[in-house]
Scaffold this motif. Structure first.
Motif, short mmCIF file in Angstrom:
data_model
loop_
_atom_site.label_atom_id
_atom_site.label_comp_id
_atom_site.label_asym_id
_atom_site.label_seq_id
_atom_site.Cartn_x
_atom_site.Cartn_y
_atom_site.Cartn_z
N ALA A 9 -27.88 -8.00 82.51
CA ALA A 9 -27.07 -9.21 82.69
C ALA A 9 -26.14 -9.04 83.87
O ALA A 9 -25.75 -7.93 84.22
CB ALA A 9 -26.24 -9.46 81.43
N PRO A 10 -25.76 -10.19 84.51
CA PRO A 10 -24.78 -10.09 85.60
C PRO A 10 -23.51 -9.45 85.07
O PRO A 10 -23.03 -9.81 84.00
CB PRO A 10 -24.55 -11.55 86.00
N GLY A 11 -22.98 -8.51 85.82
CA GLY A 11 -21.74 -7.84 85.43
C GLY A 11 -21.94 -6.71 84.44
O GLY A 11 -20.97 -6.15 83.95
N ALA A 12 -23.16 -6.37 84.12
CA ALA A 12 -23.39 -5.27 83.18
C ALA A 12 -22.93 -3.95 83.80
O ALA A 12 -22.98 -3.79 85.02
CB ALA A 12 -24.87 -5.19 82.82
N ALA A 13 -22.48 -3.04 82.95
CA ALA A 13 -22.00 -1.74 83.45
C ALA A 13 -23.13 -1.03 84.19
O ALA A 13 -24.27 -1.06 83.78
CB ALA A 13 -21.51 -0.89 82.28
N ARG A 14 -22.77 -0.39 85.28
CA ARG A 14 -23.78 0.31 86.07
C ARG A 14 -23.84 1.77 85.64
O ARG A 14 -22.89 2.31 85.12
CB ARG A 14 -23.43 0.20 87.54
N SER A 15 -24.98 2.38 85.87
CA SER A 15 -25.10 3.79 85.55
C SER A 15 -24.54 4.60 86.72
O SER A 15 -24.56 4.15 87.86
CB SER A 15 -26.55 4.15 85.26
N SER A 133 -15.08 -16.44 76.93
CA SER A 133 -16.51 -16.39 77.19
C SER A 133 -16.93 -17.56 78.09
O SER A 133 -17.71 -17.39 79.03
CB SER A 133 -17.29 -16.42 75.87
N SER A 134 -16.40 -18.75 77.82
CA SER A 134 -16.72 -19.92 78.65
C SER A 134 -16.22 -19.73 80.08
O SER A 134 -16.92 -20.04 81.05
CB SER A 134 -16.08 -21.18 78.06
N ILE A 135 -15.02 -19.18 80.23
CA ILE A 135 -14.46 -18.94 81.56
C ILE A 135 -15.31 -17.91 82.31
O ILE A 135 -15.59 -18.08 83.50
CB ILE A 135 -12.98 -18.49 81.45
N MET A 136 -15.74 -16.86 81.61
CA MET A 136 -16.58 -15.84 82.24
C MET A 136 -17.89 -16.45 82.73
O MET A 136 -18.36 -16.12 83.82
CB MET A 136 -16.87 -14.69 81.26
N GLN A 137 -18.47 -17.34 81.93
CA GLN A 137 -19.71 -18.00 82.35
C GLN A 137 -19.47 -18.84 83.62
O GLN A 137 -20.30 -18.83 84.54
CB GLN A 137 -20.27 -18.87 81.23
N MET A 138 -18.34 -19.54 83.67
CA MET A 138 -18.02 -20.34 84.86
C MET A 138 -17.84 -19.44 86.09
O MET A 138 -18.32 -19.75 87.18
CB MET A 138 -16.76 -21.18 84.63
N ILE A 139 -17.16 -18.32 85.89
CA ILE A 139 -16.94 -17.39 87.00
C ILE A 139 -18.27 -16.80 87.46
O ILE A 139 -18.53 -16.69 88.67
CB ILE A 139 -15.93 -16.29 86.61
N ASP A 140 -19.14 -16.43 86.50
CA ASP A 140 -20.46 -15.90 86.87
C ASP A 140 -21.24 -16.92 87.70
O ASP A 140 -21.88 -16.57 88.68
CB ASP A 140 -21.26 -15.51 85.62
N ARG A 141 -21.21 -18.20 87.30
CA ARG A 141 -21.91 -19.25 88.06
C ARG A 141 -21.31 -19.40 89.46
O ARG A 141 -22.03 -19.51 90.45
CB ARG A 141 -21.83 -20.61 87.35
N GLY A 149 -23.04 -11.85 93.94
CA GLY A 149 -23.72 -10.85 93.13
C GLY A 149 -22.98 -10.48 91.87
O GLY A 149 -21.98 -11.10 91.50
N ASP A 150 -23.49 -9.46 91.22
CA ASP A 150 -22.95 -9.02 89.94
C ASP A 150 -21.62 -8.31 90.09
O ASP A 150 -21.34 -7.70 91.12
CB ASP A 150 -23.93 -8.07 89.25
N VAL A 151 -20.84 -8.38 89.03
CA VAL A 151 -19.56 -7.68 88.97
C VAL A 151 -19.70 -6.53 87.99
O VAL A 151 -20.10 -6.75 86.85
CB VAL A 151 -18.43 -8.62 88.47
N PRO A 152 -19.40 -5.30 88.41
CA PRO A 152 -19.46 -4.20 87.44
C PRO A 152 -18.35 -4.37 86.41
O PRO A 152 -17.23 -4.73 86.77
CB PRO A 152 -19.25 -2.95 88.29
N VAL A 153 -18.67 -4.16 85.15
CA VAL A 153 -17.66 -4.25 84.12
C VAL A 153 -17.53 -2.93 83.42
O VAL A 153 -18.51 -2.19 83.29
CB VAL A 153 -17.97 -5.37 83.08
N ALA A 154 -16.34 -2.66 82.95
CA ALA A 154 -16.09 -1.43 82.21
C ALA A 154 -16.71 -1.54 80.84
O ALA A 154 -16.84 -2.63 80.28
CB ALA A 154 -14.58 -1.20 82.09
#
Length: 160
Positions: A9-15, A133-141, A149-154
């Motif tokens: 998913a967009p923003g998923a934690a990276r390895s 969650s709604s705000i995060m979806q708007m920001i992702d869009r 691109g994706d945002v790394p999340v903790a």
């Protein structure tokens, strides 16, 4: 909070990614900024001074060599001095998972330097999980629209 995002998913934690010592040092120079520094980066002399103020000795020329030459093999003391100069754990230089967590924290700090980003975070404080969650979806869009691109999340907070 909610469940973590799936790995794809967009923003998923990276390895963790394996980096050379000069890459790690360069990342710190690029990301860690002086307070009130108006966006400027630290100089090698300032990092040497910060290390000295924390009780570690390392010359600015040695920092420069470690920053530029991947064949250099630093002592543990040199790495401790670098870590102190940048205000990070010395484990950053030894463990890729620890380095990834520290980099996530540093990226958050860097993002919060932007006043508008800080305002969004402050305005979001206290909202319900559904609203967040709604705000995060708007920001992702919006990020998609702007090609950011994706945002790394903790990873989610661990219970104590």
């Amino acid at each position: 909070m909610g469940s973590p995002r799936p790995p794809d998913a967009p923003g998923a934690a990276r390895s963790p990614r394996r980096r050379t010592l000069p890459e790690k040092i360069e990342y710190l120079f690029t990301t860690v900024r002086p307070p009130g520094g108006m966006g400027r980066t630290y100089t090698v002399r300032e990092i040497a001074q910060r290390a000295e103020a924390a009780g570690h000795a390392i010359s600015h020329s040695h920092i420069h060599q470690l920053r530029r030459d991947p064949s250099r093999s630093p002592t543990v003391r040199a790495l401790e001095a670098l870590a102190a100069g940048f205000g990070v754990s010395v484990a950053y230089f030894f463990n890729d998972e620890t380095a990834a967590r520290i980099e996530e924290d540093l990226e958050l700090i860097a993002a919060l330097r932007d006043g508008l980003v800080r305002d969004v975070a402050l305005h979001a404080a206290g909202l319900s999980e559904a609203s967040l969650s709604s705000i995060m979806q708007m920001i992702d869009r919006a990020r998609e629209w702007e090609g950011l691109g994706d945002v790394p999340v903790a990873p989610p907070d661990q219970p104590s």
